[in-house]
Design a protein around this motif. Structure first.
Motif, PDB file in Angstrom:
ATOM      1  N   UNK A 269       0.631  -1.071   0.170  1.00 17.57           N
ATOM      2  CA  UNK A 269      -0.225  -0.049  -0.014  1.00 17.57           C
ATOM      3  C   UNK A 269       0.818   0.949  -0.006  1.00 17.57           C
ATOM      4  N   UNK A 270       2.094   1.217   0.784  1.00 16.78           N
ATOM      5  CA  UNK A 270       2.950   2.515   0.669  1.00 16.78           C
ATOM      6  C   UNK A 270       3.195   2.741  -0.541  1.00 16.78           C
TER       7      UNK A 270
ATOM      8  N   UNK B 217       1.350   6.922  -6.663  1.00 20.57           N
ATOM      9  CA  UNK B 217       0.056   7.750  -7.133  1.00 20.57           C
ATOM     10  C   UNK B 217       0.598   9.214  -6.837  1.00 20.57           C
ATOM     11  N   UNK B 218       1.004   9.452  -5.692  1.00 18.29           N
ATOM     12  CA  UNK B 218       1.184  10.773  -5.396  1.00 18.29           C
ATOM     13  C   UNK B 218       2.369  11.310  -6.215  1.00 18.29           C
ATOM     14  N   UNK B 219       3.253  10.702  -6.386  1.00 24.81           N
ATOM     15  CA  UNK B 219       4.537  11.096  -7.415  1.00 24.81           C
ATOM     16  C   UNK B 219       4.104  11.353  -8.765  1.00 24.81           C
ATOM     17  N   UNK B 220       3.154  10.546  -9.279  1.00 20.67           N
ATOM     18  CA  UNK B 220       2.739  10.870 -10.511  1.00 20.67           C
ATOM     19  C   UNK B 220       1.711  11.778 -10.693  1.00 20.67           C
ATOM     20  N   UNK B 221       0.850  12.119  -9.631  1.00 23.79           N
ATOM     21  CA  UNK B 221       0.295  13.350  -9.415  1.00 23.79           C
ATOM     22  C   UNK B 221       1.020  14.843  -9.317  1.00 23.79           C
TER      23      UNK B 221
ATOM     24  N   UNK C 257       6.377   2.291   9.206  1.00 23.08           N
ATOM     25  CA  UNK C 257       6.980   1.403   8.122  1.00 23.08           C
ATOM     26  C   UNK C 257       7.486   2.520   6.868  1.00 23.08           C
ATOM     27  N   UNK C 258       8.428   2.255   6.366  1.00 26.33           N
ATOM     28  CA  UNK C 258       9.059   3.057   5.303  1.00 26.33           C
ATOM     29  C   UNK C 258       9.441   2.263   4.211  1.00 26.33           C
ATOM     30  N   UNK C 259       9.215   2.892   2.906  1.00 23.19           N
ATOM     31  CA  UNK C 259       9.418   2.219   1.677  1.00 23.19           C
ATOM     32  C   UNK C 259      10.437   3.341   1.029  1.00 23.19           C
ATOM     33  N   UNK C 260      11.267   2.849   0.118  1.00 23.99           N
ATOM     34  CA  UNK C 260      11.900   3.886  -0.980  1.00 23.99           C
ATOM     35  C   UNK C 260      12.078   3.130  -2.046  1.00 23.99           C
ATOM     36  N   UNK C 261      11.852   3.728  -3.251  1.00 27.01           N
ATOM     37  CA  UNK C 261      11.883   2.994  -4.599  1.00 27.01           C
ATOM     38  C   UNK C 261      12.081   4.184  -5.452  1.00 27.01           C
ATOM     39  N   UNK C 262      12.389   3.658  -6.883  1.00 29.03           N
ATOM     40  CA  UNK C 262      12.961   4.547  -7.947  1.00 29.03           C
ATOM     41  C   UNK C 262      11.636   4.620  -8.899  1.00 29.03           C
ATOM     42  N   UNK C 263      11.368   5.667  -9.326  1.00 29.58           N
ATOM     43  CA  UNK C 263      10.076   6.189 -10.005  1.00 29.58           C
ATOM     44  C   UNK C 263      10.667   6.657 -11.460  1.00 29.58           C
TER      45      UNK C 263
END
Length: 297
Positions: A41-42, A48-52, A123-129
């Motif tokens: 979900x994170x 979603x927010x990065x795309x917006x 809980x933390x996630x980090x990812x490349x977009x």
């Protein structure tokens, strides 16, 4: 402690331990599933927010406003967007900043493509977009309040079911042990009624092929030997009484005759000689009986 109580306690303890392990596995599986689902979900919220933001469909102030308003009612996800040079492009609430991004953290995300970890209870996630040929680093952090609430409710249900199971297992174990040991109680009752006056009585054998049947058969064989021993003793006492009665009666009769009237010294000597002979025969008889008794033993 009676065997019935021991069986009940052992049965309850072993079954309760197995059930506890099963409950523990259910809880751990649920926790792992909650954790993985919230990480997913994170990531969805971060993308979603990065795309917006990058598409420019929603203004930055609106995104900030949505985050701050939702944060008062729900555990809203805090999202931050960086470029690969650690330049901050967007942050939901920089003044709150639940997770402190560092150059090392950004480098780790670029190297691994995606990371997941805990920071305190968050809980933390980090990812490349990827967007329009550019690469961005997106982080998202939140507290899974809804998931933990469900997990807490599950924990209460599992604990209550385990305690209830222990109670039920105790009752079932007692009934089971009582039923299993009822033949033993019957044997004890039958054995208690056997005395020296009814050694011919025997304990009924329900099933000669099980352990209790073998015990009863062995006990009945022991009663056979005891009965034979008692019978031999009764015969010995009867025979000894009969054999001793005759010389004793003769000795008493001779002495009574000697007392009926005055006699000469020769007559007294003759009576004493006869009495002595009877006494010697009786001594010989007693020694023979003792030897017979020793031989019997």
């Amino acid at each position: 402690m009676k065997i019935r109580t021991k069986l009940t306690l052992h049965y309850t303890a072993v079954t309760a331990a197995v059930y506890f392990l099963l409950i523990l596995l259910i809880y751990l599986f649920s926790e792992t599933n909650r954790q993985n689902e919230f990480y997913r979900d994170l990531k969805k919220e971060a993308i979603t927010k990065a795309n917006l933001f990058l598409e420019g469909e929603v203004e930055t102030e609106v995104l900030h406003s949505i985050y701050m308003n939702n944060r008062e009612f729900i555990d809203e996800v805090e999202v931050a967007i960086y470029d690969t040079r650690f330049q901050l492009l967007y942050h939901d609430a920089y003044e709150i900043d639940l997770v402190k991004e560092t150059p090392e953290m950004i480098s780790e995300i670029i190297r691994k493509k995606s990371i997941e970890f805990y920071q305190d209870k968050y809980q933390v996630v980090g990812l490349l977009y990827e967007h329009d040929g550019e690469t961005y680093v997106v982080t998202a952090v939140a507290y899974d309040g809804y998931g933990y609430a469900k997990l807490s409710a599950l924990q209460e249900v599992l604990a209550a079911s385990w305690l209830g199971a222990i109670f039920i297992l105790g009752i079932v174990g007692y009934i089971f042990s009582r039923s299993a040991l009822r033949p033993v109680s019957d044997i004890v009752k039958e054995v208690g009624q056997i005395t020296a006056y009814n050694l011919d009585a025997r304990v009924p054998v329900q099933n000669e092929n099980d352990e209790l049947g073998e015990l009863v058969v062995t006990f009945n064989k022991m009663l056979d030997r005891i009965e034979k021993s008692f019978e031999a003793q009764r015969m010995f006492v009867s025979n000894a009484s009969h054999e001793l009665r005759t010389p004793m009666a003769a000795l008493i009769g001779e002495l009574e005759i000697a007392l009926l009237k005055e006699r000469t010294a020769g007559e007294y000597k003759e009576i004493i000689t006869i009495a002595l002979q009877d006494s010697q025969r009786m001594v010989a008889l007693v020694e023979g009986l003792l030897n017979l008794a020793k031989a019997s033993y």
